[in-house]
Design a protein around this motif. Sequence first.
Motif, PDB file in Angstrom:
ATOM      1  N   ALA A 170       0.824  -1.211   0.000  1.00 21.13           N
ATOM      2  CA  ALA A 170       0.000   0.000   0.000  1.00 21.13           C
ATOM      3  C   ALA A 170       0.856   1.257   0.000  1.00 21.13           C
ATOM      4  O   ALA A 170       0.576   2.220  -0.716  1.00 21.13           O
ATOM      5  N   ALA A 171       1.924   1.253   0.793  1.00 24.45           N
ATOM      6  CA  ALA A 171       2.799   2.420   0.852  1.00 24.45           C
ATOM      7  C   ALA A 171       3.444   2.679  -0.500  1.00 24.45           C
ATOM      8  O   ALA A 171       3.488   3.819  -0.976  1.00 24.45           O
ATOM      9  N   ASN A 172       3.937   1.638  -1.143  1.00 21.09           N
ATOM     10  CA  ASN A 172       4.597   1.815  -2.436  1.00 21.09           C
ATOM     11  C   ASN A 172       3.628   2.273  -3.521  1.00 21.09           C
ATOM     12  O   ASN A 172       3.977   3.103  -4.366  1.00 21.09           O
ATOM     13  N   LEU A 173       2.412   1.752  -3.510  1.00 19.90           N
ATOM     14  CA  LEU A 173       1.417   2.175  -4.499  1.00 19.90           C
ATOM     15  C   LEU A 173       1.072   3.647  -4.326  1.00 19.90           C
ATOM     16  O   LEU A 173       0.949   4.401  -5.302  1.00 19.90           O
ATOM     17  N   LEU A 174       0.930   4.073  -3.075  1.00 17.43           N
ATOM     18  CA  LEU A 174       0.625   5.478  -2.822  1.00 17.43           C
ATOM     19  C   LEU A 174       1.760   6.380  -3.308  1.00 17.43           C
ATOM     20  O   LEU A 174       1.519   7.403  -3.957  1.00 17.43           O
ATOM     21  N   LEU A 175       2.985   6.000  -3.014  1.00 19.24           N
ATOM     22  CA  LEU A 175       4.132   6.825  -3.404  1.00 19.24           C
ATOM     23  C   LEU A 175       4.305   6.881  -4.913  1.00 19.24           C
ATOM     24  O   LEU A 175       4.675   7.917  -5.471  1.00 19.24           O
ATOM     25  N   THR A 176       4.029   5.783  -5.587  1.00 20.02           N
ATOM     26  CA  THR A 176       4.148   5.752  -7.045  1.00 20.02           C
ATOM     27  C   THR A 176       3.220   6.759  -7.706  1.00 20.02           C
ATOM     28  O   THR A 176       3.567   7.372  -8.720  1.00 20.02           O
ATOM     29  N   LYS A 177       2.057   6.974  -7.118  1.00 17.66           N
ATOM     30  CA  LYS A 177       1.070   7.885  -7.698  1.00 17.66           C
ATOM     31  C   LYS A 177       1.200   9.314  -7.185  1.00 17.66           C
ATOM     32  O   LYS A 177       0.553  10.221  -7.692  1.00 17.66           O
ATOM     33  N   SER A 178       2.040   9.529  -6.191  1.00 17.89           N
ATOM     34  CA  SER A 178       2.194  10.851  -5.583  1.00 17.89           C
ATOM     35  C   SER A 178       3.155  11.724  -6.380  1.00 17.89           C
ATOM     36  O   SER A 178       3.956  11.239  -7.181  1.00 17.89           O
ATOM     37  N   VAL A 179       3.067  13.030  -6.139  1.00 18.27           N
ATOM     38  CA  VAL A 179       3.958  13.997  -6.779  1.00 18.27           C
ATOM     39  C   VAL A 179       5.034  14.414  -5.789  1.00 18.27           C
ATOM     40  O   VAL A 179       4.744  14.744  -4.626  1.00 18.27           O
ATOM     41  N   PHE A 180       6.285  14.430  -6.259  1.00 17.95           N
ATOM     42  CA  PHE A 180       7.423  14.851  -5.447  1.00 17.95           C
ATOM     43  C   PHE A 180       7.922  16.187  -6.000  1.00 17.95           C
ATOM     44  O   PHE A 180       8.468  16.247  -7.096  1.00 17.95           O
ATOM     45  N   LEU A 181       7.680  17.249  -5.234  1.00 16.13           N
ATOM     46  CA  LEU A 181       7.985  18.607  -5.673  1.00 16.13           C
ATOM     47  C   LEU A 181       9.346  19.056  -5.161  1.00 16.13           C
ATOM     48  O   LEU A 181       9.650  18.899  -3.972  1.00 16.13           O
TER      49      LEU A 181
END
Length: 383
Positions: A170-181
């Motif tokens: 779950a953590a990896n899926l969330l991070l994959t879809k998140s934006v890193f600014l």
Amino acid sequence: MEPAETMVGYRSAMASTALCLLVVSSSVLVTTAAAAGARPPAMFVFGDSTLDVGNNNYLSGPDVPRANKPYYGIDFPGSVSTGRFSNGYNIADYLAKSLGFPWSPPPYLSLAPSSGRLVQAAVAGGVSYASGGAGILDSTNAGNNIPLSKQVQYFKTTKSQMVAKLGSRAANLLLTKSVFLFSVGSNDLFVFAVAEQNKSAAGQQRDAAALYASLISGYSAAVRDLHALGASKFAVINVGLLGCVPAARLHDASGACSGALNQLASGFDDVLASMFSSLASRLPGFAYSLADYYGLSEATFADPRAVGYTDIAGACCGGGRLGAEAPCLPNATVCADRDRHAFWDAVHPSQRGAMLTAQNFYDSRPGRYTAPFNFKELAQTSL
């Protein structure tokens, strides 16, 4: 108001969502967030004072730059000095709003004492690690900020807490879809310019080449580390016209921009673009949007009235010549027409400047100020 209290609105707005996500299964957690539309599940923020929303309020030491007193925040809801180096919202806030969040995610140091609060914030909308005065190099303003390398370590701690509570999938899926600014590098260049001012032109050019190599090495390491931890979407802001901020203009009798400082920034932006192009060709599942703050600033300053500015040289809050000889403090002079000033203080954009910047980077035509696509398209990209 204490720093932690400034984020109560954010946590209140997102709390019910986060609590719900934490009690459902890990698979549903990420699926629900992804299905919410164009909005990514979270935004994680790295960089300097242009993005800082209060991390420096939690650092000790007399030389730590802080924006926790008037007139900072004069146009923020409630006229609260939150730690943003702005009269109101900053670039991170407006990009977060564009992505569908209330404003920037909260500062990491306000959450770190409680793993539960840290994970709740990360799931609800992300975390900000940005710190005023920070650089890519640990040596830049050392001891008075959170350098980029430490920001990445703080994210690693966040990720481990997320895995502990949500599970790795779950953590990896969330991070994959998140934006890193990202927005970092300006402070490294400022510090370098001061140290080099008495050297010959040839010496400065030689040293600049070495500086670029060090900066790119550090920047690349940070991005690669985050990618290894699960980050996939990188929204990156390059360095703007550093020679045109009020503090730099002070060194010219007529108040003109510093061509040498602008050239230094332009050279860094060139190698930064090459770095991200190279990373994209080598890292699997890697996507990025590189925003041209330098080009946007050039266009804005060439025709300031087109966007409603009447002053692009002076600070709205400060004192002395160009409003840049004295800091923005409770005894400073503050302009009445803040929306018509490009700069809030001696180095930072006004709230309106932040808004216009975010708008251009979020959904302007790709190729104008962003490449290979804009931040909106980055957020919506399926990997």
